[in-house]
Design an enzyme around this catalytic site. Sequence first.
Site, mmCIF file in Angstrom:
data_model
loop_
_atom_site.group_PDB
_atom_site.id
_atom_site.type_symbol
_atom_site.label_atom_id
_atom_site.label_comp_id
_atom_site.label_asym_id
_atom_site.label_seq_id
_atom_site.Cartn_x
_atom_site.Cartn_y
_atom_site.Cartn_z
ATOM 1 N N GLY A 47 0.809 -1.430 -0.107
ATOM 2 C CA GLY A 47 0.025 0.123 -0.146
ATOM 3 C C GLY A 47 0.802 1.185 -0.023
ATOM 4 C CD GLU A 115 -3.448 1.298 2.566
ATOM 5 O OE1 GLU A 115 -3.092 1.181 3.843
ATOM 6 O OE2 GLU A 115 -2.800 0.994 1.637
ATOM 7 C CG HIS A 244 -4.695 -8.740 5.047
ATOM 8 N ND1 HIS A 244 -5.581 -9.091 4.152
ATOM 9 C CD2 HIS A 244 -4.269 -7.393 4.731
ATOM 10 C CE1 HIS A 244 -5.776 -8.153 3.130
ATOM 11 N NE2 HIS A 244 -5.065 -7.169 3.590
ATOM 12 N NE ARG A 290 -6.372 -4.256 6.417
ATOM 13 C CZ ARG A 290 -5.283 -3.964 6.114
ATOM 14 N NH1 ARG A 290 -4.364 -4.105 7.151
ATOM 15 N NH2 ARG A 290 -4.738 -3.630 5.154
ATOM 16 C CG HIS A 351 -0.728 -7.943 7.580
ATOM 17 N ND1 HIS A 351 0.073 -8.437 6.532
ATOM 18 C CD2 HIS A 351 -0.935 -6.549 7.212
ATOM 19 C CE1 HIS A 351 0.234 -7.104 5.733
ATOM 20 N NE2 HIS A 351 -0.277 -6.237 6.357
ATOM 21 C CD GLU A 375 5.890 -6.312 11.663
ATOM 22 O OE1 GLU A 375 6.204 -6.126 10.537
ATOM 23 O OE2 GLU A 375 5.120 -7.127 11.834
ATOM 24 N NE ARG A 386 -0.173 -2.410 10.466
ATOM 25 C CZ ARG A 386 -0.002 -2.842 9.079
ATOM 26 N NH1 ARG A 386 1.121 -1.879 8.674
ATOM 27 N NH2 ARG A 386 -0.609 -3.265 8.595
HETATM 28 C C1 LIG Z 1 2.903 -8.341 2.442
HETATM 29 C C2 LIG Z 1 3.076 -7.208 3.585
HETATM 30 C C3 LIG Z 1 2.515 -5.781 3.180
HETATM 31 C C4 LIG Z 1 2.649 -4.671 3.593
HETATM 32 N N1 LIG Z 1 2.223 -3.327 3.472
HETATM 33 C C5 LIG Z 1 2.348 -2.205 4.214
HETATM 34 C C6 LIG Z 1 2.012 -1.213 3.689
HETATM 35 O O1 LIG Z 1 1.423 -0.958 2.829
HETATM 36 N N2 LIG Z 1 2.342 0.034 4.459
HETATM 37 C C7 LIG Z 1 3.009 -0.042 5.966
HETATM 38 O O2 LIG Z 1 3.362 0.866 6.481
HETATM 39 N N3 LIG Z 1 3.301 -1.294 6.172
HETATM 40 C C8 LIG Z 1 3.239 -2.416 5.538
HETATM 41 N N4 LIG Z 1 3.400 -3.782 6.049
HETATM 42 C C9 LIG Z 1 4.309 -3.781 7.228
HETATM 43 C C10 LIG Z 1 5.668 -3.275 6.954
HETATM 44 O O3 LIG Z 1 6.177 -3.768 5.724
HETATM 45 C C11 LIG Z 1 6.728 -3.787 8.028
HETATM 46 O O4 LIG Z 1 6.140 -3.456 9.161
HETATM 47 C C12 LIG Z 1 8.006 -3.205 7.947
HETATM 48 O O5 LIG Z 1 8.542 -3.444 6.628
HETATM 49 C C13 LIG Z 1 9.008 -3.768 8.875
HETATM 50 O O6 LIG Z 1 10.287 -3.242 8.874
HETATM 51 P P1 LIG Z 1 11.306 -3.689 9.620
HETATM 52 O O7 LIG Z 1 12.648 -2.831 9.239
HETATM 53 O O8 LIG Z 1 10.984 -3.547 10.989
HETATM 54 O O9 LIG Z 1 11.603 -5.178 9.346
HETATM 55 P P2 LIG Z 1 11.807 -6.109 8.184
HETATM 56 O O10 LIG Z 1 11.461 -5.133 6.810
HETATM 57 O O11 LIG Z 1 11.030 -7.276 8.241
HETATM 58 O O12 LIG Z 1 13.407 -6.438 8.258
HETATM 59 C C14 LIG Z 1 13.745 -7.495 9.196
HETATM 60 C C15 LIG Z 1 15.231 -7.749 8.780
HETATM 61 O O13 LIG Z 1 15.938 -8.338 9.994
HETATM 62 C C16 LIG Z 1 16.601 -9.501 9.742
HETATM 63 N N5 LIG Z 1 16.593 -10.601 10.627
HETATM 64 C C17 LIG Z 1 15.680 -10.955 11.297
HETATM 65 N N6 LIG Z 1 16.350 -11.857 12.178
HETATM 66 C C18 LIG Z 1 17.656 -12.003 12.108
HETATM 67 C C19 LIG Z 1 18.441 -12.313 13.039
HETATM 68 N N7 LIG Z 1 18.201 -13.350 13.850
HETATM 69 N N8 LIG Z 1 19.759 -12.055 12.431
HETATM 70 C C20 LIG Z 1 20.026 -11.343 11.449
HETATM 71 N N9 LIG Z 1 19.250 -10.668 10.725
HETATM 72 C C21 LIG Z 1 17.800 -11.075 11.063
HETATM 73 C C22 LIG Z 1 15.907 -10.122 8.494
HETATM 74 O O14 LIG Z 1 16.874 -10.739 7.837
HETATM 75 C C23 LIG Z 1 15.477 -8.675 7.547
HETATM 76 O O15 LIG Z 1 16.771 -8.102 6.931
HETATM 77 C C24 LIG Z 1 3.131 -4.690 5.051
HETATM 78 C C25 LIG Z 1 3.936 -6.283 5.519
HETATM 79 C C26 LIG Z 1 3.641 -7.335 4.904
HETATM 80 C C27 LIG Z 1 4.393 -8.546 5.321
#
Ligand SMILES: Cc1cc2nc3c(=O)[nH]c(=O)nc-3n(C[C@H](O)[C@H](O)[C@H](O)COP(=O)(O)OP(=O)(O)OC[C@H]3O[C@@H](n4cnc5c(N)ncnc54)[C@H](O)[C@@H]3O)c2cc1C
Length: 548
Positions: A47, A115, A244, A290, A351, A375, A386
């Site tokens: 999104g 949304e 979701h 939702r 989700h 996250e 959320r």
């Molecule tokens: C299908 C989908 C659609 C979405 N759409 C939206 C949207 O439109 N808008 C919105 O705001 N949010 C959306 N979300 C939620 C959002 O994408 C996530 O909450 C956000 O991207 C999380 O970012 P992050 O950097 O915290 O974690 P992530 O992007 O998940 O990155 C986590 C990282 O940590 C690493 N990692 C994990 N454990 C370890 C370990 N033990 N050792 C080393 N590395 C590790 C992983 O390999 C990865 O690199 C969506 C989620 C999904 C799944």
Amino acid sequence: MEYQFDFLVLGSGIAGLSFALKAARHGTVAVVTKKDKKETSTNYAQGGIATVLGPDDSFQLHSQDTINSGDGLCHPDVVEQVVRSGPERIQELVEIGVQFNPDRSAKSPFDLGREGGHSRNRIVHAQDFTGRALEQALIAAAEANPNIRFFENYFAVDLIIQHSSIRAGAFPMQQQDICRGAYVLHADTDEISTFLAHVVVLCTGGAGKVYLYTSNPDVATGDGLAMAYRAGARLANLEFVQFHPTCLYHPHAKNFLISEAVRGEGGRLIDRRGNAFMEKYHPLKDLAFRDVVARAIDTEMKRSGDDCVFLDITHRDPEFLKERFPNIYQKCFSLGIDMTRDPIPVVPAAHYMCGGILTDQWAQTNITQLYAIGECACTGLHGANRLASNSLLEAMVYAHQAAQQSLSQLQAWRDQSRPDIPIWPAALDNGASRFGEMILIAHNWDIIRRLMWNYVGIVRTDNRLSLARTHIAQIRLEIREHMPHIKLNNDLLELQNLALVAELIIRGAIQRKESRGLHYNMDHPLKDDAKWRRDTTIQREAKDSIWE
Ligand SMILES: Cc1cc2nc3c(=O)[nH]c(=O)nc-3n(C[C@H](O)[C@H](O)[C@H](O)COP(=O)(O)OP(=O)(O)OC[C@H]3O[C@@H](n4cnc5c(N)ncnc54)[C@H](O)[C@@H]3O)c2cc1C
């Protein structure tokens, strides 16, 4: 092997890379990621990012929508901080090359989508591949920065915590925990390295894989939550898992969402016998909120024993469907489902994890020099539910906060003397075979995910939660028994983390004796503001052994 950096960032999604780019202006940064660096939830976001840019919008309206969604548990000061910071963070993304869809009417700089739960159009997006555009631009910027070094296929196993006693002035001695780095397993060599840093940042994403059905990629196994808990960090609100309503149900369709827009264009949810059921649950039928739709599907599936329900949009013109939903049409067609003629099999799917590692407004945890962003963190923004597209925004805002705060302390931390850090405790490098009984791991993964889906899912009861607690304790015992016989590997570590996170979610859900936001317990169907308008927190007490 021992590595030393100023900053150690665990995770390469939007949280980790946004922080790394800011920190790298002042010091060296290691970005450790357990798979390929782009394999993140960020990469799959569709999104977009919520922010106030429209002429009819205001910070006050965005804040109010966020608070309404959070059902009484959002922290208003956090909401305001995140919402106000949004436009600046979007501008930073534009500066590193993210191309958001422009607004054709030129009333705002970008096309703004709407949304569920948003009272105004405020979602900036890059078609429906926003996450991919973000991840590509962030990786390119990080790769071009000589201060940032990526470690791909490196799995963070545990944090390195120094427990010390300090005296401040005339006050009695106090216990202080300081994070010094992490032990990291390199998947290609099976070697465990020691990564030392002045600032350690958990950006490890969510834990959707704890459930049988999830929209999350395979990396979302809650490792950061488990490491933080083992280290003694405080966690909060883990019972609030967002589902979701419609994820494609097919053995070869991992994690594929069927957008809400299909229901927006007239799609109806039906059971296996072709009966539409949403009118039994809400006057808005298929376009209810939702969580209402997800609960209705869950109830139908539990009642019938069926594995899925169906989303039927076959009454619409086939050419319209192919043009309006090219991505969904193609994906379904590749699996033998022609959505112009066949109802699409769907299930709700885990989700987003609203709870996480408790942080303050600077993304600091209760452990000195340890931060959590994205996250895996619980900042107080999302409360009990959320608001759509607020999570990417939150990750960027807290990356900024953490960078500011840690940079102000960096020199002082560099000047500190660091104690000798032991290498990975030899007892755990058990010399066991890499090919111990791996079936035990696969079997327990499956049991945990089914258990969580059936007993700790969308609709909960006291009895199911209590049974889940008993089962998970047994599974964790069994895992502890396997460990000496299997050489440490990603699957085993993930299983162990998944089991611990499952237990923590169950504990959070058992604590909260009411229904609020995403937590619905049939034995306590009402909201109880007098007792429960507060966060649930969980913290490990004994610090004697790293492994739970
Ligand atoms: C299908 C989908 C659609 C979405 N759409 C939206 C949207 O439109 N808008 C919105 O705001 N949010 C959306 N979300 C939620 C959002 O994408 C996530 O909450 C956000 O991207 C999380 O970012 P992050 O950097 O915290 O974690 P992530 O992007 O998940 O990155 C986590 C990282 O940590 C690493 N990692 C994990 N454990 C370890 C370990 N033990 N050792 C080393 N590395 C590790 C992983 O390999 C990865 O690199 C969506 C989620 C999904 C799944």
